[in-house]
Write an enzyme that holds these catalytic residues in place. Sequence first.
Site, mmCIF file in Angstrom:
data_model
loop_
_atom_site.group_PDB
_atom_site.id
_atom_site.type_symbol
_atom_site.label_atom_id
_atom_site.label_comp_id
_atom_site.label_asym_id
_atom_site.label_seq_id
_atom_site.Cartn_x
_atom_site.Cartn_y
_atom_site.Cartn_z
ATOM 1 N N LYS A 54 77.755 36.882 82.144
ATOM 2 C CA LYS A 54 79.008 37.279 81.377
ATOM 3 C C LYS A 54 80.656 37.547 82.641
ATOM 4 C CE LYS A 54 75.252 40.345 79.862
ATOM 5 N NZ LYS A 54 74.641 41.104 79.560
ATOM 6 N N GLN A 98 73.636 46.521 83.796
ATOM 7 C CA GLN A 98 72.602 45.296 82.859
ATOM 8 C C GLN A 98 71.442 46.083 82.967
ATOM 9 O OE1 GLN A 98 73.633 41.983 82.141
ATOM 10 N NE2 GLN A 98 71.153 42.400 81.495
ATOM 11 N N ASP A 121 79.055 47.225 75.008
ATOM 12 C CA ASP A 121 78.146 47.325 74.988
ATOM 13 C C ASP A 121 77.315 48.248 73.442
ATOM 14 O OD1 ASP A 121 75.422 45.073 75.896
ATOM 15 O OD2 ASP A 121 75.244 47.627 77.090
#
Length: 290
Positions: A54, A98, A121
């Site tokens: 990422k 994460q 997200d």
Amino acid sequence: MTARIIDGAALAKSVRAGVADHTAELLKRQGIKPGLAVVLVGENPASQVYVRNKSRACEEVGFQSYTQKLPATATEVELLGLIAELNENPQVHGILVQLPLPPDINESSVINAIHPIKDVDGFHPVNAGRLASGLMSLVPCTPQGCMMLIREVLPDMRGKKALVVGRSNIVGKPVAMMLLQADCTVTVAHSRTRDLPEECRQADILIAAIGKPEFIRGDWIKPGAVVIDVGINRVPAADGKTKLVGDVAFAEAVERAGAITPVPGGVGPMTIACLLQNTLQATMMQSGWA
Ligand code: NDP
């Protein structure tokens, strides 16, 4: 009939190129550089790889990436403190924690602590609620990628029967909401669904997000259907190594479907591309440009 293979890697590349162009423009005209903070707690090897990928993807499109690492012993209070700092930091436009988190840390509390406007997200209940209400929001990356892949082969989904297999908050439920917004007639199946093969046979669009290798068989697929395989499963390969397969038995399904995503190279690459797109969107929203 052999299905058209929907190339997620190629589509992801063009999405990333578009994000890079907009980012360069934003920097030139407004002096704003999108910033994404990726928070990693602990030493999970798979998570370390995801975080590294990422951060690399951010740099490639001209974003500033901030990787924040906490030890596996970090407490929930420490993590919430870090998120509060990132919420206040004007250089950080997107925050991603994460998952999975260590067992002593409550995932919902952490997701709820991220400011919804920085929730790239799209997991915060405010963003989930806005999506369900048909309002503009930051939407989860994998479902967004699924929709873009379907549009590659079926730009107009109105009236199509869509079946989503899986009802998780990160894939199944949000993709069902998006399909509904695209005017599909949507069914959501799960582990208690009766006669899944028959449900599948009705579907013009089939999204598999189960997490079971090659669970959906070729003869469950309606001839000509669009099949999006979200599953990523590592299984033993003939050479004694391992390989990745999806939730759909690809070799069988490719003979019946009209179009299908491969694993790897289908949904996977779209997830990071959509994360970059969400970070750009969050930056625009915070700068008053969206
Ligand atoms: P979850 O484990 O959270 O959800 C799985 C869903 O599948 C559940 O709703 C479950 O039903 C359903 N299910 C399980 N068994 C059956 C069955 N026999 N029949 C019908 N439904 C069943 O998984 P995720 O949504 O997080 O992920 C799904 C897959 O997608 C995984 O392989 C994951 O690795 C992959 N994934 C890929 C991403 C990508 O970037 N390509 C991103 C995210 C996930 P119930 O609710 O009843 O238990």
